[in-house]
Motif scaffolding. Structure first.
Motif, short mmCIF file in Angstrom:
data_model
loop_
_atom_site.label_atom_id
_atom_site.label_comp_id
_atom_site.label_asym_id
_atom_site.label_seq_id
_atom_site.Cartn_x
_atom_site.Cartn_y
_atom_site.Cartn_z
N TRP A 140 -4.26 12.82 4.06
CA TRP A 140 -3.74 11.54 3.80
C TRP A 140 -3.86 9.84 4.01
O TRP A 140 -4.16 9.12 3.40
CB TRP A 140 -2.49 11.28 2.99
CG TRP A 140 -2.31 11.51 1.78
CD1 TRP A 140 -2.90 11.79 0.71
CD2 TRP A 140 -1.03 10.84 0.75
NE1 TRP A 140 -2.92 11.34 -0.50
CE2 TRP A 140 -1.26 10.71 -0.24
CE3 TRP A 140 0.13 10.57 1.54
CZ2 TRP A 140 -0.83 10.68 -1.13
CZ3 TRP A 140 0.97 9.84 0.48
CH2 TRP A 140 1.07 10.12 -0.71
N HIS A 157 1.39 4.24 -2.72
CA HIS A 157 1.47 5.97 -2.59
C HIS A 157 2.60 6.29 -3.06
O HIS A 157 2.64 8.20 -3.83
CB HIS A 157 1.54 6.27 -1.50
CG HIS A 157 0.05 5.57 -0.81
ND1 HIS A 157 -1.00 7.01 -1.42
CD2 HIS A 157 -0.01 5.84 0.59
CE1 HIS A 157 -2.16 6.28 -0.60
NE2 HIS A 157 -1.84 6.00 0.60
N GLU A 186 -5.73 7.07 -2.46
CA GLU A 186 -6.21 5.82 -1.15
C GLU A 186 -6.81 4.45 -1.81
O GLU A 186 -6.26 3.40 -1.40
CB GLU A 186 -6.69 5.80 0.03
CG GLU A 186 -6.18 7.21 1.54
CD GLU A 186 -4.75 6.34 1.86
OE1 GLU A 186 -4.79 4.95 1.80
OE2 GLU A 186 -4.35 7.58 1.65
N HIS A 188 0.94 -1.08 0.31
CA HIS A 188 -0.25 0.11 -0.24
C HIS A 188 0.94 1.15 -0.16
O HIS A 188 0.00 2.07 -0.70
CB HIS A 188 -0.96 -0.33 1.52
CG HIS A 188 -1.48 1.51 1.17
ND1 HIS A 188 -3.53 1.21 1.42
CD2 HIS A 188 -1.65 2.38 1.55
CE1 HIS A 188 -3.59 2.41 1.46
NE2 HIS A 188 -2.59 3.33 2.02
N GLU A 189 2.06 1.14 0.75
CA GLU A 189 2.19 2.41 1.10
C GLU A 189 3.77 3.06 -0.51
O GLU A 189 3.64 3.70 -0.79
CB GLU A 189 3.25 2.58 2.17
CG GLU A 189 2.89 2.28 3.21
CD GLU A 189 1.30 3.87 3.36
OE1 GLU A 189 1.79 4.93 3.21
OE2 GLU A 189 0.54 3.32 4.21
N HIS A 215 -9.88 7.40 2.53
CA HIS A 215 -10.22 6.30 3.03
C HIS A 215 -10.87 5.24 2.74
O HIS A 215 -11.60 4.31 2.01
CB HIS A 215 -9.47 5.64 4.49
CG HIS A 215 -8.22 5.97 4.90
ND1 HIS A 215 -7.69 6.98 5.20
CD2 HIS A 215 -7.09 5.87 4.22
CE1 HIS A 215 -6.23 7.00 5.22
NE2 HIS A 215 -5.95 6.00 4.43
#
Ligand SMILES: [Zn+2]
Length: 582
Positions: A556, A155, A178, A151-152, A266
């Motif tokens: 964020w 980003h 997200e 996930h990160e 989210h």
């Protein structure tokens, strides 16, 4: 704790590259500085012969070196998935390495920090009263969750591909960041068949009820005392035994309300995830139908008891293949996304257009399933008359815009092709348009501003330019040139600037096929572009009045932004001392 359970242990295969201790490769650098205790852990040397022979370290929760290896492997897999889908070798700005800090700070968080150009993973003690599957007080490392790492990482990648998607110019922008990060995390997770076999056996091939698979970063969620996973890709109401369709209609109504009302990034992002997940599930069910028929002698009704392991194996393979298709298709949409101000509807149109270019016949049924899933959730793109595939395609602009400068294209084409030659010296592909190319392209855009929906006379910035080589499932090679232009209208000093921009997709000969635009309002533009510009300017004015835009990062991550900012402060302090020493 989950890592020790059966079926939770898998091997991730990534392309080999020379590694320094860290691991540090060409695009990633794991730096194990523990911000909580203020010290460095010994970096793992994956190129050491002893470790090479055993194929890396075995999973050991207490060994920081395993954490380093895990973060590197998962992050590399995400990069690989982007490379494949985008049809080029992804590079960070200026060829830099993204830093990954597996133990950056104490705290229930993990985040990508564009200023530090690093992904920081926190660690924390599990809740004493409500630890879920963890031991009370056990240390939980966010860097040991595949989903959190993926996930990160996403980003960071999205930020590189579309830096302006961090500006909340409409409600969908941050939600897209997200949601897309979750999509990559979930479908990369699902692309490992080993993970799916247990769930398929347990749910008798009805994957949607495999809660444990769908809920993101479960360990993380339980350990903060929330008692449930952070977010889920599925509606609780999904139900098969509903002959009158009553429940379904109610669910559809609720879904549409969600898209109209939910604003928190989210939560709103999970609408996008749910839509893509529905499309995955519909396609998966369709693809395993023949297997079920074979296994049941045509009745379609599975016998009582355990499923045959061979059947489970074949179903898992179909599921993971479908997941990989969905993942690749979603990432591929990027080259057809506008440079600014994305909406979910834009994503759907980009998805459909990109996929149609590569796979004209939707024989996999994935495209139709995507459109249906978005429709159910009330996600309609602006300016389309129907949700038929043809009307969702971006408008074909062939012949309306003069060709891109040909000499430039030839050079770029040769250079980019070399990136795929394993034996070429100095393999590289460059997303950063340099010197003369940048100015030639900018001049071209400035000259053809009107047909590109850019405001004539206003400065045009070139955000990126690259060649795309994609191979379709039937082996056809598709070559495209993609350039992104951005224009900025100055506003009040602390307000979010109003930006317009256009993504140009051209053939290898420079014929412009698509100009995906988000115009600024200007009477000099085509009337429909001017109208779109006015609409955007109006929405922007409304939004600027409502939200605190001083720190876009605040919206964020999670709401615990204070903790994050503290971590960031302590990290940047050590950053200055530590980096200069390395
Ligand atoms: Zn996120």
């Amino acid at each position: 704790m989950l890592g020790d359970a059966a079926g939770n242990r898998i091997t991730i295969s990534v392309a080999n590259e020379p590694l320094r201790p860290g691991p540090e490769g060409a695009r990633l650098s794991v730096v194990d500085y523990d911000g909580g205790s203020g010290r460095y852990y010994e970096p793992v040397d994956l190129d050491a012969p002893a470790l090479l022979m055993q194929g890396g370290l075995d999973p050991v929760e207490s060994d920081p070196r395993f954490h380093q290896q895990m973060v590197y492997a998962v992050a590399s897999k995400v990069l690989e998935n982007f490379d494949t889908a985008l049809g080029r070798t992804f590079r960070w700005k200026g060829g830099a390495r993204l830093r990954l800090l597996p133990h950056a700070f104490r705290g229930v968080n993990a985040f990508y920090d564009p200023d530090l150009f690093a992904v920081l993973f926190g660690y924390f003690r599990a809740d004493e009263a409500n630890p879920g599957p963890n031991l009370p007080g056990q240390t939980v490392f966010t860097c040991l969750s595949h989903d959190i790492v993926a996930h990160e990482m996403t980003h960071a990648l999205v930020h590189r591909l579309r830096p302006h998607y961090m500006e909340p110019s409409n409600r969908d922008v941050l939600a897209f960041h997200e949601g897309f990060a979750d999509i990559v995390a979930i479908f990369q997770h699902f692309s490992f068949p080993e993970i799916l076999t247990g769930a398929i056996q347990a749910t008798r091939a009805r994957l949607s009820s495999a809660d444990s698979l769908v809920k993101l970063a479960q360990q993380f969620g339980y350990a903060t005392g929330m008692g449930q996973a952070l977010r889920s890709a599925l509606d609780d109401e999904a139900d098969a035994d509903d002959p009158a369709g009553e429940k379904r209609r109610k669910r559809d109504r609720l879904n549409r309300q969600l898209y109209e009302t939910v604003a928190e990034p989210h939560e709103r992002g999970s609408i996008l995830v749910a839509a893509v997940f529905d499309a995955f599930f519909a396609t998966y069910q369709c693809r395993i139908r023949d297997l079920i028929r074979i296994a049941t002698g045509g009745s379609g009704v599975l016998p009582e008891g355990d499923l045959h392991p061979d059947l489970v194996g074949r179903i898992a393979k179909e599921a993971s293949k479908t997941a990989q298709n969905v993942l690749t298709m979603s990432i591929r949409a990027f080259d057809y996304l506008p440079p600014v101000d994305i909406t979910f509807g834009d994503f759907l149109r980009a998805l459909v257009t990109a996929d149609t270019e590569l796979v004209p016949l939707d024989d996999r049924g994935l495209r139709a399933a995507m459109i249906e899933a978005f429709r159910i959730r009330g996600v309609y793109p602006d300016d389309v008359i129907s949700l038929a595939q043809e009307s969702l395609l971006w408008e074909d602009r062939t012949g309306e815009v003069p060709d891109l400068p040909v000499n430039l294209l030839r050079q770029q084409l040769v250079l980019s092709a070399r990136a795929f030659d394993r034996y070429a010296p100095g393999r590289e592909s460059d997303d950063d348009p340099i010197g003369p190319w940048a100015s030639a392209l900018r001049a071209w855009a400035q000259e053809n501003a009107r047909p590109l929906d850019l405001v004539p006379g206003l400065r045009v910035a070139l955000q990126g330019f690259h060649t795309v080589f994609r191979v379709s499932p039937d082996g056809q090679l598709l070559i495209e040139m993609v350039a992104r232009f951005v224009q900025t209208q100055k506003g009040a000093p602390d307000a979010l600037p109003l930006r317009g921009g256009t993504t140009v997709v051209a053939s290898s000969e420079g014929k412009v096929r698509y100009a995906v635009s988000k115009p600024l309002p200007s009477k000099a533009l085509r009337p429909e572009a001017h109208r779109a510009g006015q609409r955007r300017a109006g929405a922007h004015a409304l939004l600027s009045g409502q939200e605190n835009l001083a720190d876009p990062l605040q919206a964020w991550g999670d709401p615990r932004s204070l903790r994050r900012r503290r971590a960031r402060v302590s990290f940047s302090a050590l950053n200055r001392a530590a980096w200069s020493a390395r």
